[in-house]
Scaffold this active site. Structure first.
Site, PDB file in Angstrom:
ATOM      1  CB  SER A  23      -0.946  -0.004   1.215  1.00 16.52           C
ATOM      2  OG  SER A  23      -0.220  -0.173   2.409  1.00 16.52           O
ATOM      3  CG  ASN A 110      -4.179  -4.867  12.675  1.00 16.21           C
ATOM      4  OD1 ASN A 110      -3.593  -4.745  11.599  1.00 16.21           O
ATOM      5  ND2 ASN A 110      -4.598  -6.025  13.138  1.00 16.21           N
ATOM      6  CB  THR A 155     -40.504  25.902  -8.990  1.00 15.00           C
ATOM      7  OG1 THR A 155     -41.640  26.334  -9.735  1.00 15.00           O
ATOM      8  CG2 THR A 155     -40.340  26.804  -7.764  1.00 15.00           C
ATOM      9  CG  HIS A 156     -41.585  22.416 -11.660  1.00 19.20           C
ATOM     10  ND1 HIS A 156     -41.807  21.122 -11.283  1.00 19.20           N
ATOM     11  CD2 HIS A 156     -42.275  23.190 -10.781  1.00 19.20           C
ATOM     12  CE1 HIS A 156     -42.618  21.102 -10.230  1.00 19.20           C
ATOM     13  NE2 HIS A 156     -42.909  22.338  -9.893  1.00 19.20           N
ATOM     14  CB  SER A 278     -14.545  24.616 -29.370  1.00 21.51           C
ATOM     15  OG  SER A 278     -14.580  23.800 -30.517  1.00 21.51           O
ATOM     16  CE  LYS A 284     -19.523  25.851 -27.418  1.00 23.33           C
ATOM     17  NZ  LYS A 284     -19.500  24.412 -27.729  1.00 23.33           N
ATOM     18  CG  ASN A 286     -16.867  25.066 -24.429  1.00 19.59           C
ATOM     19  OD1 ASN A 286     -17.914  25.567 -24.861  1.00 19.59           O
ATOM     20  ND2 ASN A 286     -16.045  24.353 -25.177  1.00 19.59           N
ATOM     21  CD  GLU A 291     -19.230  21.619 -19.619  1.00 15.03           C
ATOM     22  OE1 GLU A 291     -19.445  20.677 -20.381  1.00 15.03           O
ATOM     23  OE2 GLU A 291     -18.707  22.685 -20.001  1.00 15.03           O
ATOM     24  CE1 TYR A 318      -6.337  -3.472   8.529  1.00 15.43           C
ATOM     25  CE2 TYR A 318      -5.566  -5.717   8.188  1.00 15.43           C
ATOM     26  CZ  TYR A 318      -5.640  -4.396   7.777  1.00 15.43           C
ATOM     27  OH  TYR A 318      -5.024  -4.006   6.619  1.00 15.43           O
ATOM     28  CD  GLN A 323      -3.136  -2.426   1.920  1.00  9.89           C
ATOM     29  OE1 GLN A 323      -2.428  -2.733   2.865  1.00  9.89           O
ATOM     30  NE2 GLN A 323      -2.903  -2.871   0.697  1.00  9.89           N
ATOM     31  CE  LYS A 326      -4.187   2.603   4.147  1.00 14.90           C
ATOM     32  NZ  LYS A 326      -5.145   1.884   5.015  1.00 14.90           N
TER      33      LYS A 326
HETATM   34  N1  ARG Z   1      -1.291  -1.345   4.965  1.00 18.81           N
HETATM   35  C1  ARG Z   1      -2.212  -1.855   5.940  1.00 18.81           C
HETATM   36  C2  ARG Z   1      -3.559  -1.110   5.812  1.00 18.81           C
HETATM   37  O1  ARG Z   1      -3.577  -0.100   5.210  1.00 18.81           O
HETATM   38  C3  ARG Z   1      -1.678  -1.650   7.318  1.00 18.81           C
HETATM   39  C4  ARG Z   1      -2.229  -2.604   8.318  1.00 18.81           C
HETATM   40  C5  ARG Z   1      -1.692  -3.952   8.070  1.00 18.81           C
HETATM   41  N2  ARG Z   1      -2.135  -4.866   9.047  1.00 18.81           N
HETATM   42  C6  ARG Z   1      -2.134  -6.202   8.832  1.00 18.81           C
HETATM   43  N3  ARG Z   1      -2.553  -6.947   9.805  1.00 18.81           N
HETATM   44  N4  ARG Z   1      -1.726  -6.702   7.712  1.00 18.81           N
HETATM   45  O2  ARG Z   1      -4.581  -1.544   6.268  1.00 18.81           O
END
Ligand code: ARG
Length: 459
Positions: A23, A110, A155-156, A278, A284, A286, A291, A318, A323, A326
């Site tokens: 990760s 963890n 409205t609408h 454009s 144009k 834009n 958007e 856990y 993971q 993130k």
């Molecule tokens: N890279 C892991 C995560 O983002 C860290 C925790 C890893 N823990 C484990 N028991 N493998 O969740």
């Protein structure tokens, strides 16, 4: 870089599993937070006599050096490390030896990762809060300039009743104030309990002082249950929901801006620096920024959905599925930050075209309610006044006229209650300024809304 967990396995992990498992490419951004957490943890270990005080001091110094060197660019993050926690610990140990190996005493990745994300999001949400404030202030500035610019309210998407441009813009300020509140609520709950010291899930036999690390890291208390401590990602979901809601508001504002700068409306002109051209159509200009914001809203909804689905079926505590939290929450934060960075100056530089707003307001019978109210105030029951005005509107449409173009004799043909003062009653500015109810479109009300908004922001 080798894994932290070598020892049990009989052979090296397949390179493909290594890549899949890693990760570091997305959690490296939590390096400062990881180091902050490790410094608090090791200081506590030292104070509790769990590790020698000299080791705690060496760990602090080593971690501070790593942070400074990564920030200066002197120390590149090793892309082969499994994650940021591995990178920091192994770099530290390579530098300070056995003291580095003592850092992870009484801790697991963890509880470490559960802490790091919280610390990261605390900082990120503070940044978003500042950006939202800036946008609200830009809206206030435009609203003040357009406090008496009459435009049709819809409205609408049908012209409905007269409002002012300032009134319309301050509706968005009200939404964004709630977004700030939602973010503050979510972060306050996130900051209430610190997961550090939960260990892998079942706490630890070491005499940790969890209250001390919680306080050192800005939390109100340690979390009350170690299993929940490592397996909770409610805070990611709550923040993602707040960000998705905020994106929805930006998307609605964007949609209106797209309409307003079209030739069909032309209520505003975007600054050239905030539009694109454009490659084939020379005329144009834009509104790409808006958007893209509208488009990116779906992406943040997706991030929220990723988190909700990721969490719904995993057993305590856990699981590696987590993971995935993130990339989703970071993407939501990054996307909103990017949108706010661009929409605020775009909004600050856009030029309202009040004459066009007024022209649009003059068509579409947005004073029909006022005409009916006029008759009602003269004694006709509202339902009859409504019906009478409706037939007048139908006749005007057939004759390609507006209500104010009818002669008094024509008015009187519909009802003897009509007098000369009907022209004032249905005059657009008068219709707008007459709506004096609290929170309404009048200039005074818009200025009051701006003052209240600034008061809520404490500026
Ligand atoms: N890279 C892991 C995560 O983002 C860290 C925790 C890893 N823990 C484990 N028991 N493998 O969740």
């Amino acid at each position: 870089m080798a894994q932290l967990w070598q020892g049990r396995a009989s052979k090296a992990v397949d390179a493909r599993v290594n890549d899949f498992n890693s990760s570091i490419r997305f959690d490296a951004r939590m390096l400062a937070q990881d180091i902050r957490g490790s410094i608090a943890h090791s200081a506590m270990l030292g104070n509790q006599g769990i590790i020698p005080a000299a080791d705690a001091a060496a760990i602090r110094k080593g971690l501070e050096d790593i942070l400074a060197e990564v920030e200066s660019g002197a120390l590149p993050i090793d892309p082969t490390a499994e994650d940021v926690h591995t990178f920091v610990e192994q770099t530290l140990t390579a530098r300070i030896g056995d003291a580095g190996k003592r850092l992870h005493t009484g801790r697991s990745r963890n509880d470490q990762v559960a802490l790091d994300i919280r610390l990261y999001l605390r900082d990120a949400c503070a940044g978003l809060d500042a950006q939202l404030r800036e946008l609200i202030l830009a809206l206030c500035t435009q609203a003040e300039a357009g406090a008496d610019a009459v435009m049709p309210g819809y409205t609408h998407l049908q012209r409905a009743q007269p409002v002012t441009f300032g009134h319309q813009l301050m509706a968005y300020a009200a939404m964004l104030l709630r977004d700030i509140g939602r973010l503050a609520d979510a972060t306050a709950r996130m900051d209430a309990e610190c997961p550090l010291g939960s260990g892998a899930l079942a706490g630890t036999t070491y005499p940790l002082d969890r209250a001390a690390t919680a306080a050192a890291l800005g939390f109100a208390a340690p979390c009350q249950n170690s299993i929940d401590g490592v397996s909770d990602r409610d805070f990611c979901i709550e923040i993602a929901a707040a960000l998705a809601t905020c994106m929805m508001h930006l998307s609605r504002l964007s949609e209106e801006i797209i309409l307003w700068c079209s030739w069909e409306f032309k209520f505003i002109e975007l600054d050239d620096a905030f539009t694109t051209g454009s490659s084939i159509m020379p005329q144009k200009k834009n509104p790409d920024v808006t958007e893209l914001i509208r488009g990116k809203t779906g992406r943040v909804y997706g991030d929220l959905n990723t988190l909700l689905v990721m969490m719904k079926g995993i057993p305590l505590a856990y699981d590696k599925d987590m993971q995935e939290d993130k990339e989703a929450i970071f993407d939501a934060v990054d996307t909103l930050a990017l949108c706010l960075k661009t929409i605020t100056p775009m909004l600050a530089t856009m030029k309202p075209l009040p004459a066009n707003m007024r022209r649009a307001a003059a068509k579409g019978f947005i004073n029909a309610t006022d005409c009916a109210d006029y008759l009602t105030k003269k004694g006709l029951p509202f339902r009859d006044a409504y019906k009478c005005t409706g037939s007048m509107v139908a006749a005007c449409i057939a004759a390609d006229k507006t209500l104010e173009e009818l002669t008094l004799a024509e008015f009187k043909a519909y009802s003897p209650l009509f007098e000369e003062d009907i022209y004032t009653a249905i005059d657009l500015s008068h219709c707008c300024e007459g709506r004096t109810s609290y929170g309404g479109p009048t200039k005074a009300s818009v200025l009051a809304q701006i003052a209240l908004t600034k008061q809520k922001l404490g500026v």
